[in-house]
Write an enzyme that holds these catalytic residues in place. Structure first.
Site, mmCIF file in Angstrom:
data_model
loop_
_atom_site.group_PDB
_atom_site.id
_atom_site.type_symbol
_atom_site.label_atom_id
_atom_site.label_comp_id
_atom_site.label_asym_id
_atom_site.label_seq_id
_atom_site.Cartn_x
_atom_site.Cartn_y
_atom_site.Cartn_z
ATOM 1 N N ASP A 53 -3.562 -6.962 -4.610
ATOM 2 C CA ASP A 53 -4.827 -6.599 -3.964
ATOM 3 C C ASP A 53 -5.959 -7.210 -4.770
ATOM 4 O OD1 ASP A 53 -6.968 -5.392 -2.703
ATOM 5 O OD2 ASP A 53 -6.539 -3.367 -3.459
ATOM 6 N N SER B 223 -10.149 2.065 0.272
ATOM 7 C CA SER B 223 -10.869 0.802 0.438
ATOM 8 C C SER B 223 -12.381 1.075 0.452
ATOM 9 C CB SER B 223 -10.390 0.093 1.704
ATOM 10 O OG SER B 223 -10.889 -1.228 1.770
ATOM 11 N N HIS C 270 -3.337 -4.538 -0.302
ATOM 12 C CA HIS C 270 -4.499 -3.844 0.233
ATOM 13 C C HIS C 270 -4.236 -3.361 1.663
ATOM 14 C CE1 HIS C 270 -8.705 -2.722 -0.068
ATOM 15 N NE2 HIS C 270 -8.764 -2.946 1.237
#
Length: 412
Positions: A350, A196, A380
């Site tokens: 995501d 991320s 995600h």
């Protein structure tokens, strides 16, 4: 005595009322705004986690309004409450690399020579995350790849907004590259891993180091669903997954801008592209363009929208979002072509999926070797649930297995 009892009853009733409001908010948000598609494995479990996130965020907002703390403190407390236990196969030490806290993991087995090294940068939008929250991930990489793992405890926004977190990551990485042998690591066998926002930082660090001839070169970059661009929040994945937890489109941009500026900004015009100057759009359209996304990723729907008029005022608030340390996809070709071998992992559900796909194309167009894995049932932050027993998702384990397989393949 009676007064004391009345006071405690008042506190109890107030707490119950607040709890009821937060619970009601979580239910409303979840069932009115959240969509969990059937393609996500164990969707009911994801719904429970999403509800819990809404509850804690609501509590954080309440405490922030009271002036007790900012809203992200509650998330940090929740992540640090994760039970990690001990690992008898590893030694870990908390150290400081040129002012940056790190936690280093060594396998207890005796190596034949210097080991490979891994620098790990955690996710959390630069606002949350910690050693403890990343413990399971780092231990697994150290054990399974027989590597020395350095987890970087960079400072967090909003107390320390951009570029402080990424600069801390850069400082720790440079220290490790310079002193790798002191930690039993081959300086030519070091990879950087990030998920991320940690993937954003890893990408930016790699780009910053390609011109450093005084340092060993990073062997590889491992990027797990990274955020990479701020020029188009209406790409197919942003449209398709805008209501899918754990990272909704509007919230993702709000978190990103809080990391960037240290304050809250109205994100609605940003989603529509009002922060993008005309010249910027023309310059980077060749890189940030839905036409560069394979058609198979548009099958769940995509409707292009014309950009809204440019807002000079909004641009002034967020203009640093165009810097490559914040949006690494915007780096020039002469930097991209010097990058190390790359592992990229994307998840179907995501919003950041297309950031990864666009970067994959840029890397391959510039001759960089790319290993790409796409998780069709992934969402995600799935890696955050790795190793948490019944809380783990199938995509969490697949993600970590792909990462370790790649790391082990680098040195065969």
């Amino acid at each position: 005595m009676a007064f004391g009892g009345t006071l405690w009853m008042l506190i109890l009733y107030t707490f119950s009322f607040i709890h009821s409001l937060l619970f009601a908010w979580g239910v409303y948000y979840h069932f009115k705004r959240t969509h969990i598609p059937p393609g996500i494995s164990q969707g009911i479990k994801l719904r429970v986690f999403s509800f819990a996130m809404e509850y804690t965020l609501g509590l954080g907002l309440f405490l922030e309004k009271l002036g007790i703390c900012h809203r992200y403190i509650i998330w940090r407390i929740a992540f640090n409450a994760i039970l990690t236990g001990k690992d008898s196969k590893l030694i870990s030490k908390d150290l400081v690399f040129d002012g940056v806290p790190v936690r280093v993991y060594w396998p207890k087995t005796s190596p034949a020579g210097n080991r490979r090294g891994i620098i790990y940068l955690h996710g959390g939008a630069g606002l949350t995350g910690s050693f403890r929250a990343s413990e399971k991930i780092c231990r697994f990489m150290a054990n399974q790849s027989d590597s020395v793992v350095v987890s970087v405890g960079f400072r967090l926004a909003p107390e320390h907004p951009y570029p402080v977190p990424v600069l801390d990551c850069l400082t720790a990485t440079i220290h490790f590259l310079k002193n790798a042998e002191e930690y039993g690591v081959d300086p030519n066998c070091i990879a950087i891993v990030g998920d991320s926002s940690g993937g954003t930082f890893a990408t930016a660090v790699c780009q910053e180091l390609v011109t450093r001839e005084d340092l060993p070169r990073l062997r590889a970059q491992v990027l797990i669903y990274p955020f990479l661009q701020s020029g188009d929040f209406d790409l197919p994945s942003y449209q398709q997954n805008q209501s899918i937890p754990l990272l909704y489109r509007k919230r993702a941009i709000k978190l990103g801008l809080t990391h960037l500026t240290g304050k809250e900004i109205n994100v609605d015009p940003v989603i529509k592209g009002a922060h993008i100057p005309p010249g910027y759009r023309e310059k980077y359209q060749k890189w940030i363009n839905a036409d560069n996304i394979p058609e198979e990723f548009k099958a769940r729907g995509y409707v292009p929208h014309a950009p809204v008029p440019f807002s000079e005022e909004l641009y002034e608030q967020v203009k640093r979002a165009g810097e490559t340390k914040f949006a690494p996809l915007l780096a020039e070709d002469d930097i991209i072509r010097q990058l190390p071998e790359t592992f990229l992992l994307t998840c179907e559900y995501d919003i950041l999926r297309d950031d990864g796909l666009l970067y994959k194309k840029r890397l391959e167009d510039n001759g960089v070797l790319v290993t790409h894995h796409h998780l069709p049932d992934g969402f995600h932050a799935t890696i955050s649930f790795f190793g948490l027993w019944l809380l783990e998702f199938p995509s969490s384990r697949k993600c970590m297995e792909h990462v370790v397989q790649f790391l082990k393949s680098l040195y065969k």
